[in-house]
Design a protein around this motif. Structure first.
Motif, mmCIF file in Angstrom:
data_model
loop_
_atom_site.group_PDB
_atom_site.id
_atom_site.type_symbol
_atom_site.label_atom_id
_atom_site.label_comp_id
_atom_site.label_asym_id
_atom_site.label_seq_id
_atom_site.Cartn_x
_atom_site.Cartn_y
_atom_site.Cartn_z
ATOM 1 N N SER A 7 44.735 31.211 35.346
ATOM 2 C CA SER A 7 44.064 32.125 35.786
ATOM 3 C C SER A 7 42.497 32.146 35.748
ATOM 4 C CB SER A 7 44.549 33.562 35.615
ATOM 5 O OG SER A 7 43.709 34.412 36.407
ATOM 6 N N ILE A 8 42.074 32.004 34.263
ATOM 7 C CA ILE A 8 40.578 31.910 34.167
ATOM 8 C C ILE A 8 40.177 30.784 34.700
ATOM 9 C CG2 ILE A 8 39.079 31.857 32.425
ATOM 10 C CD1 ILE A 8 40.759 33.552 30.553
ATOM 11 N N GLN A 9 40.902 29.383 34.579
ATOM 12 C CA GLN A 9 40.460 28.211 35.040
ATOM 13 C C GLN A 9 40.178 28.292 36.653
ATOM 14 O OE1 GLN A 9 43.034 24.882 34.121
ATOM 15 N NE2 GLN A 9 41.347 23.531 34.421
ATOM 16 N N ARG A 10 41.195 28.905 37.373
ATOM 17 C CA ARG A 10 41.134 29.211 38.713
ATOM 18 C C ARG A 10 39.682 29.800 38.936
ATOM 19 N NH1 ARG A 10 46.187 30.191 38.893
ATOM 20 N NH2 ARG A 10 45.705 32.304 39.042
ATOM 21 N N HIS A 11 39.354 30.901 38.424
ATOM 22 C CA HIS A 11 38.157 31.739 38.653
ATOM 23 C C HIS A 11 36.906 31.126 38.475
ATOM 24 C CE1 HIS A 11 40.522 35.445 39.874
ATOM 25 N NE2 HIS A 11 40.957 35.164 38.645
ATOM 26 N N VAL A 12 36.643 30.174 37.219
ATOM 27 C CA VAL A 12 35.596 29.179 36.891
ATOM 28 C C VAL A 12 35.526 28.457 38.116
ATOM 29 C CG1 VAL A 12 34.611 27.876 35.234
ATOM 30 C CG2 VAL A 12 35.830 30.000 34.390
ATOM 31 N N THR A 13 36.577 27.534 38.490
ATOM 32 C CA THR A 13 36.329 26.359 39.250
ATOM 33 C C THR A 13 35.886 27.238 40.597
ATOM 34 O OG1 THR A 13 38.317 25.428 38.278
ATOM 35 C CG2 THR A 13 37.584 24.948 40.520
ATOM 36 N N GLY A 19 28.801 27.373 43.771
ATOM 37 C CA GLY A 19 27.467 27.126 43.390
ATOM 38 C C GLY A 19 26.826 28.191 42.475
ATOM 39 N N PHE A 20 27.837 29.384 42.007
ATOM 40 C CA PHE A 20 27.440 30.497 41.069
ATOM 41 C C PHE A 20 27.135 30.083 39.716
ATOM 42 C CE2 PHE A 20 29.208 32.760 44.544
ATOM 43 C CZ PHE A 20 28.344 33.482 45.041
ATOM 44 N N ILE A 21 27.857 28.800 39.142
ATOM 45 C CA ILE A 21 27.565 28.224 37.945
ATOM 46 C C ILE A 21 27.707 26.910 37.781
ATOM 47 C CG2 ILE A 21 28.685 30.373 36.958
ATOM 48 C CD1 ILE A 21 31.245 28.790 36.363
ATOM 49 N N GLU A 22 27.311 26.494 36.730
ATOM 50 C CA GLU A 22 27.473 25.006 36.276
ATOM 51 C C GLU A 22 28.072 24.844 35.021
ATOM 52 O OE1 GLU A 22 23.653 22.913 36.172
ATOM 53 O OE2 GLU A 22 22.745 24.061 37.732
ATOM 54 N N MET A 31 35.023 21.166 25.048
ATOM 55 C CA MET A 31 35.346 22.207 26.055
ATOM 56 C C MET A 31 34.000 22.536 26.933
ATOM 57 S SD MET A 31 36.395 26.167 25.313
ATOM 58 C CE MET A 31 38.108 25.651 24.650
ATOM 59 N N LYS A 32 34.055 22.535 27.937
ATOM 60 C CA LYS A 32 32.857 23.047 29.064
ATOM 61 C C LYS A 32 32.307 24.211 28.941
ATOM 62 C CE LYS A 32 33.508 18.915 31.998
ATOM 63 N NZ LYS A 32 33.777 18.507 33.260
ATOM 64 N N THR A 33 31.062 24.536 28.870
ATOM 65 C CA THR A 33 30.472 26.026 28.885
ATOM 66 C C THR A 33 29.978 26.248 30.323
ATOM 67 O OG1 THR A 33 29.888 25.539 26.628
ATOM 68 C CG2 THR A 33 28.960 27.330 27.559
ATOM 69 N N PRO A 34 30.152 27.412 30.597
ATOM 70 C CA PRO A 34 29.809 28.017 31.860
ATOM 71 C C PRO A 34 28.254 28.296 31.792
ATOM 72 C CG PRO A 34 31.641 29.415 31.450
ATOM 73 C CD PRO A 34 31.348 28.241 30.331
#
Length: 45
Positions: A7-13, A19-22, A31-34
């Protein structure tokens, strides 16, 4: 956070896609960091 990881991964994606985050490469377990470059976000009412 006691949330399902998928669920978290879906929201981050979605945030990345819109275009809100990189996502930057992290140091721990590859691990990738928002990342975002905003001081504030205003939502007009």
């Amino acid at each position: 956070m006691k949330k399902d990881m998928s669920s978290i991964q879906r929201h981050v994606t979605k945030l990345k896609y819109n275009g809100f985050i990189e996502l930057k490469e992290g140091n721990i377990n590859n691990m990738k960091t928002p990342y975002f470059n905003y001081d504030k976000i205003e939502i007009p009412m």
